[in-house]
Motif scaffolding. Structure first.
Motif, PDB file in Angstrom:
ATOM      1  N   THR A  65       0.633  -0.998  -0.206  1.00 37.28           N
ATOM      2  CA  THR A  65      -0.210  -0.169   0.002  1.00 37.28           C
ATOM      3  C   THR A  65       0.925   1.115  -0.301  1.00 37.28           C
ATOM      4  OG1 THR A  65      -0.235   0.122   2.174  1.00 37.28           O
ATOM      5  CG2 THR A  65      -2.005  -1.199   1.654  1.00 37.28           C
ATOM      6  N   GLY A  66       2.059   1.636   0.188  1.00 34.84           N
ATOM      7  CA  GLY A  66       3.021   2.452  -0.291  1.00 34.84           C
ATOM      8  C   GLY A  66       4.220   1.809  -1.050  1.00 34.84           C
ATOM      9  N   THR A  67       4.959   3.538  -0.867  1.00 32.56           N
ATOM     10  CA  THR A  67       5.402   3.263  -1.755  1.00 32.56           C
ATOM     11  C   THR A  67       7.085   3.359  -1.108  1.00 32.56           C
ATOM     12  OG1 THR A  67       5.659   5.949  -1.442  1.00 32.56           O
ATOM     13  CG2 THR A  67       4.317   5.220  -3.128  1.00 32.56           C
ATOM     14  N   GLN A  68       7.519   3.886   0.075  1.00 33.38           N
ATOM     15  CA  GLN A  68       8.795   4.589   0.482  1.00 33.38           C
ATOM     16  C   GLN A  68       9.707   2.595   0.986  1.00 33.38           C
ATOM     17  OE1 GLN A  68       9.168   5.647   4.686  1.00 33.38           O
ATOM     18  NE2 GLN A  68      11.092   6.687   4.001  1.00 33.38           N
ATOM     19  N   LYS A  69      10.478   2.507   0.623  1.00 34.84           N
ATOM     20  CA  LYS A  69      11.072   1.276   1.121  1.00 34.84           C
ATOM     21  C   LYS A  69      11.702   1.177   2.183  1.00 34.84           C
ATOM     22  CE  LYS A  69      13.025   0.190  -3.280  1.00 34.84           C
ATOM     23  NZ  LYS A  69      14.529   0.249  -4.355  1.00 34.84           N
ATOM     24  N   THR A  70      11.439  -0.190   3.229  1.00 35.38           N
ATOM     25  CA  THR A  70      11.788  -0.207   4.187  1.00 35.38           C
ATOM     26  C   THR A  70      13.020  -1.496   4.302  1.00 35.38           C
ATOM     27  OG1 THR A  70       9.585  -0.465   4.841  1.00 35.38           O
ATOM     28  CG2 THR A  70      10.482  -1.416   6.878  1.00 35.38           C
ATOM     29  N   TRP A  71      14.321  -0.620   4.513  1.00 36.09           N
ATOM     30  CA  TRP A  71      15.016  -1.948   5.185  1.00 36.09           C
ATOM     31  C   TRP A  71      15.376  -2.595   6.294  1.00 36.09           C
ATOM     32  CZ3 TRP A  71      17.181  -2.159  -0.305  1.00 36.09           C
ATOM     33  CH2 TRP A  71      16.989  -0.958  -0.866  1.00 36.09           C
ATOM     34  N   LEU A  72      15.833  -3.711   5.906  1.00 35.96           N
ATOM     35  CA  LEU A  72      16.186  -4.767   6.978  1.00 35.96           C
ATOM     36  C   LEU A  72      17.080  -4.505   7.028  1.00 35.96           C
ATOM     37  CD1 LEU A  72      12.810  -7.319   7.335  1.00 35.96           C
ATOM     38  CD2 LEU A  72      12.646  -5.054   7.965  1.00 35.96           C
ATOM     39  N   VAL A  73      18.086  -4.027   8.755  1.00 34.27           N
ATOM     40  CA  VAL A  73      19.716  -4.093   8.955  1.00 34.27           C
ATOM     41  C   VAL A  73      20.117  -5.639   8.971  1.00 34.27           C
ATOM     42  CG1 VAL A  73      20.893  -3.972  10.576  1.00 34.27           C
ATOM     43  CG2 VAL A  73      18.956  -1.941  10.252  1.00 34.27           C
ATOM     44  N   GLU A  74      18.553  -6.640   9.606  1.00 35.45           N
ATOM     45  CA  GLU A  74      18.646  -8.063  10.046  1.00 35.45           C
ATOM     46  C   GLU A  74      17.345  -8.981   9.680  1.00 35.45           C
ATOM     47  OE1 GLU A  74      20.952  -9.294  11.714  1.00 35.45           O
ATOM     48  OE2 GLU A  74      22.339  -6.992  12.425  1.00 35.45           O
ATOM     49  N   PRO A  75      18.123  -8.772   7.993  1.00 26.54           N
ATOM     50  CA  PRO A  75      16.819 -10.082   7.506  1.00 26.54           C
ATOM     51  C   PRO A  75      16.289 -11.168   8.301  1.00 26.54           C
ATOM     52  CG  PRO A  75      18.654  -8.935   5.828  1.00 26.54           C
ATOM     53  CD  PRO A  75      18.937  -8.779   7.039  1.00 26.54           C
TER      54      PRO A  75
END
Length: 466
Positions: free
Chosen positions: A50-60
Motif C-alpha cells: 500500500t506504500g511507496t517508501q522502501k523499508t530496509w531490514l538491517v537484520e533480514p
C-alpha cells in the motif's frame, strides 16, 4: 542537482580528496591478493503493497524469523540488494550510491525486546551469530585483554560491538544503567549468560550525564576485572556506539609496543574547563528531559588533594593492569576520586590527572607534552566544528556536534590510525557497520594466517565452550 546526486558527489569528493592514487593502487592490489571475497547480500528491501517508501531490514534473517518478538509481517514484498564492501572501501560511486538509497528509506533494526528473545536460546544465538568460530593466534592467546562496556540502550548495537571485539581468551564486563528498560537489561543479562568470559558488573549505578556515576560505572567494572582469573594485560572501556577499527591481532600488536605505558588523552585545561572542577556542582533535573545532570554553583572548591595537578582529557582509556591495580589500592586515587564527586564530568579529568601522578605505573610525566584526542589512538571522534581543519567532512549526519559516520568514511576510518571510533548508528548507515565488521574479520584472518606461530580455531567442540 537532486538530493541523491548531491549526496553521491559529496561521497566522490570525499574519496578523491583523501585517497592518494599510489595508496589506492597498493591497497587495491592487497585486497585482490589477500582479502576475502567481499560481496554480501546485506539487506532485504521490503516495499509495502500500500506504500511507496522502501523499508530496509538491517537484520533480514532475525527480523523475519520466529526468534524475535517483533516479527515482520508477510505482507512485504521481499527484494534483495547486494552491497560490495570492497567497492565501498575503494569509494566506488555506484556502491556508495546504493547506501544513499538505503538511507533515504525506512531503516528497521531489531528492538531491545527482539534481542532479549533472540538471546534466550544460547545455543541457537551463538551458532547464528558466529561466536563459536574464532580465529586466534598463539600471540593473542597469551596476551588477553579486558573490556569495560558502559551501556544504557540499543541492545543490538551493544551486541554488534561485543561480537566485533570478542575473543575467547579476553574478559568483558558489561555495566548497564539502572535506568535502562527492562528489555535492555534482560538482553544484557542474556548476553552474559550465553557468551563465555562476559559478565555483568557486580554493582550497577544509576548513571547521570556528566556525573561521577558515569566514572563509578567504569570503576565498578575495573574492580570486578581485577578479581577475574583471566590475567589480562590492558583494559579498554567502550560505550554502546563504539566499534573497533583494528582486529584483535592488530590491537595486541599495538599494545605490546606500549611496554606497560597507558594510552589516553591528557591536556592542560582551558579556563572554561577549569570551572568544571573549581566550583562545586549539584545534581539537578534537566528541563523538558528525563534524567538529571550536574549544574555549577557559586561555591569554590578546595584545591585537589595531594597537590594533584588537574589535567583534562576523555572518559575513554587504555590502561595497564598495574595502573588499574594501583588505582584500586591507592589512598591518593581514592581521595582524588572523593574530591571529584561534586565536579562536572569527573571522568574527563580523573584518568587524565592520575596518569600524571609521579610514580604511578605507566606514568605520563609532568614534563611530557600534552596528549590530544588525535594523538591518543584510543578513540576517534569527529567533531563538526573541527571538520575540514583536522579531518574530512562527515558523510553521515551529526548528533550533538558529533559525526555519526557514513559508508564513504570506511576507508578513512580503517587507515586513520585509531583503534576504536564513535559514533555508529544502524539507523543512519547500516552498510558501514556491516562492511566494517567484514573488514575487521578479514584483517584478523590475514594476520593470523600470516604469522608462523600456531593458531587456533575455537568452535563448539572445544572444551572452552563447555
Amino acid at each position: 542537482m537532486c538530493e541523491r546526486e548531491r549526496g553521491r558527489e559529496r561521497e566522490r569528493m570525499f574519496c578523491r580528496c583523501f585517497t592518494p592514487k599510489s595508496q589506492l593502487k597498493r591497497l587495491l592490489l592487497l585486497s585482490m591478493t589477500f582479502v576475502l571475497p567481499c560481496l554480501l547480500k546485506l539487506f532485504h528491501s521490503h516495499r509495502m503493497v500500500t506504500g511507496t517508501q522502501k523499508t530496509w531490514l538491517v537484520e533480514p534473517f532475525w527480523s523475519t524469523s520466529q526468534f524475535v518478538r517483533n516479527r515482520k509481517s508477510g505482507k512485504y514484498l521481499h527484494l534483495q540488494l547486494e552491497i560490495n564492501c570492497t567497492a565501498i572501501y575503494e569509494c566506488s560511486s555506484v556502491e556508495v550510491g546504493k547506501t544513499l538509497e538505503i538511507r533515504k528509506g525506512n531503516i528497521v533494526d531489531l528492538e531491545d525486546e527482539d534481542v532479549e528473545l533472540m538471546t534466550s536460546d544460547c545455543a541457537q544465538f551463538l551458532s547464528q551469530r558466529g561466536y563459536q568460530s574464532t580465529l586466534v593466534s598463539e600471540a593473542e592467546k597469551v596476551y588477553p585483554l579486558a573490556f569495560s562496556m558502559v551501556v544504557h540502550k540499543d541492545a543490538i548495537m551493544v551486541e554488534r560491538s561485543l561480537k566485533m571485539i570478542y575473543m575467547p581468551q579476553n574478559i568483558y564486563c558489561i555495566h548497564y544503567d539502572q535506568k535502562s528498560s527492562s528489555s535492555f537489561k534482560a538482553a544484557m543479562n542474556n548476553l552474559a549468560k550465553c557468551i563465555p568470559n562476559v559478565f555483568i558488573a557486580s554493582k550497577l549505578e544509576l548513571v547521570h550525564y556528566a556525573h561521577i556515576s558515569r566514572l563509578q560505572a567504569d570503576l565498578n567494572c575495573l574492580s570486578d576485572l581485577l578479581q577475574s582469573s583471566v590475567q589480562w594485560k590492558y583494559v579498554i572501556n567502550l560505550c554502546g556506539q563504539d566499534l573497533p577499527l583494528r582486529s584483535n591481532f592488530e590491537l595486541v600488536s599495538e599494545l605490546k609496543k606500549l611496554s606497560g605505558r597507558n594510552m589516553l588523552e591528557s591536556m592542560k585545561p582551558s579556563d572554561i574547563k577549569k570551572e568544571r572542577f573549581m566550583y562545586r556542582h549539584e545534581l539537578q533535573d534537566i528541563a523538558n528531559e528525563e534524567g538529571r545532570m550536574p549544574f555549577k554553583t557559586n561555591v569554590l572548591k578546595e584545591p585537589a588533594p595531594h597537590n594533584i595537578k588537574v589535567f583534562t582529557g576523555s572518559a575513554y582509556f587504555v590502561l595497564s593492569y598495574d595502573f588499574v591495580k594501583y588505582i584500586s589500592h591507592s589512598t591518593v586515587a581514592k581521595e582524588f576520586l572523593a574530591w571529584s564527586a561534586d565536579t562536572y564530568s569527573p571522568d574527563e579529568h580523573f584518568w587524565a590527572s592520575m596518569v600524571r601522578v609521579p610514580g604511578v605505573p605507566g606514568e605520563l610525566s609532568m614534563s611530557h607534552a600534552e596528549v590530544t584526542d588525535l594523538q591518543s589512538k584510543v578513540r576517534l571522534v569527529k567533531w563538526s566544528y573541527l571538520e575540514e581543519a583536522l579531518y574530512p567532512a562527515c558523510t553521515g549526519t551529526h548528533r550533538r556536534s558529533v559525526c555519526i559516520y557514513g559508508s564513504a568514511e570506511l576507508r578513512w576510518l580503517l587507515n586513520d590510525g585509531h583503534w576504536f571510533a564513535n559514533k555508529f548508528d544502524s539507523k543512519v548507515d547500516p552498510v558501514l557497520i556491516k562492511c566494517l565488521e567484514l573488514k575487521i574479520r578479514e584483517r584478523q584472518k590475514y594476520w593470523v594466517e600470516l604469522t608462523p606461530q600456531k593458531f587456533y580455531i575455537y568452535n563448539q567442540s572445544e572444551n572452552f565452550w563447555g
